[in-house]
Structure formats: structure tokens, C-alpha cells
Design an enzyme around this catalytic site. Structure first.
Site, PDB file in Angstrom:
ATOM      1  N   ARG A  59      -7.992   9.776  -1.221  1.00 23.75           N
ATOM      2  CA  ARG A  59      -7.440  10.441  -2.410  1.00 23.75           C
ATOM      3  C   ARG A  59      -8.514  10.837  -3.417  1.00 23.75           C
ATOM      4  NH1 ARG A  59      -4.292   6.349  -0.689  1.00 23.75           N
ATOM      5  NH2 ARG A  59      -5.251   4.967  -2.194  1.00 23.75           N
ATOM      6  N   GLU A  96      -8.387  -5.725  -2.508  1.00 21.83           N
ATOM      7  CA  GLU A  96      -7.506  -6.818  -2.898  1.00 21.83           C
ATOM      8  C   GLU A  96      -6.778  -7.403  -1.695  1.00 21.83           C
ATOM      9  OE1 GLU A  96      -5.317  -2.971  -4.069  1.00 21.83           O
ATOM     10  OE2 GLU A  96      -7.354  -3.657  -3.846  1.00 21.83           O
TER      11      GLU A  96
END
Length: 171
Positions: A59, A96
Site C-alpha cells: 500500500r 506486531e
């Protein structure tokens, strides 16, 4: 910014349990929101000389290339391993919920090129820190880092303390 925030769709428990994914596809589907996003991303850097914009796969390519065009700068894709055909430098990082690496062509930047790093989201800061390390390795100078979304609880910004960090939306 409230309009842009309304176009970021939260997806609970994706890609795994406990993660709230911030889906930008509704924002991408709205031409005026895309234009507003790009203008807001580059606003703090309009008076800063920028030679190149670097964007992370995938992105970051969307927002980075659009920002580069608006700034009359070149674009440097930072890609996942094995996707670039020429000789590369690589940098590993932790997410994460996983780990990964980014690569860049060894000749993607000239020494001293002023670079704006752009991505859709900063979470733990691992991807952005790895990107900055690659730009530094090539001799580039990072003039700033711009993100559409920041997940504040993950404190990714702390890994970019030496840079000018600009974020549009905070979750």
C-alpha cells in the site's frame, strides 16, 4: 480528517485473533478522498526539497507514487524479498504479528538524495525503521516519514524518533 477516518474500515481479528486491521480499501475507492489524503500527506513537506519518495510494499506504493508525482520527485519501491530483479540490499524487521524483510535495488538512490518515506500505516514501527535503514545504507537523507494511519498503542513512532513523522489519522 473526519471524512477520511470514516473511510477506514476496522476488521476485528484479522489477520489473527486480537488484531484490528485498518482496511483502507473504502478510502482507495473514493477519488476525492484519495486526493485529500495525498495532499494532506505531503503538506508539511511542500517547502522541503525532496528528490525521491520511498514506499513500502504494497500500500505504500499507492500513496508513495501519488505523493512522488505531486512533489515532482522519483519513486523508490521497497519490496518484499525476491521481488526485485537487480542486486539488492535487505533489511529484516518484526511486525506486531510476524516478521519479514524489505529489499531495495542497490542503485535506487544517489548519495545525498533527500527522501520522503510514505506508507499507509505505522504500527510497531518495524517496517518503517527497516525502510529508513535501507535508505540510510544507500546514502539517502530522510527528510520525513508520512503515514495515513498510526496505531498509537503500538508506539511505532518511538523507532523513528530522529525523523520528522507526520500522520493523518490516529487509532
Amino acid at each position: 480528517m473526519q471524512r477520511l477516518e470514516s473511510l477506514i474500515r476496522p476488521i476485528p481479528n484479522f489477520p489473527k485473533q486480537g488484531i484490528v486491521y485498518r482496511d483502507i480499501t473504502p478510502l482507495l475507492a473514493d477519488p476525492s478522498a484519495m486526493q485529500q489524503t495525498v495532499q494532506a500527506l505531503i503538506e508539511p513537506f511542500r517547502d522541503t526539497p525532496i528528490d525521491m519518495v520511498a514506499g513500502m510494499e504494497a500500500r505504500g506504493f499507492i500513496f508513495g507514487a501519488l505523493c512522488a508525482q505531486q512533489l515532482n520527485a522519483g519513486f523508490v519501491p521497497l519490496r518484499k524479498p525476491g521481488k526485485l530483479p537487480h542486486q539488492t540490499h535487505s533489511e529484516s524487521y518484526d511486525l506486531e504479528y510476524a516478521s519479514n524483510a524489505l529489499e531495495v535495488h542497490v542503485d535506487a538512490l544517489g548519495h545525498g538524495h533527500r527522501v520522503l518515506l510514505v506508507d499507509d500505516l505505522i504500527a510497531t514501527g518495524g517496517t518503517a525503521a527497516a525502510s529508513c535503514a535501507l535508505i540510510d545504507r544507500l546514502g539517502g537523507t530522510i527528510v520525513g516519514c508520512a503515514f495515513v494511519v498510526e496505531l498509537d498503542d503500538l508506539q511505532g513512532r518511538t523507532h523513528l524518533a530522529q525523523y520528522n513523522v507526520h500522520t493523518l489519522l490516529h487509532f
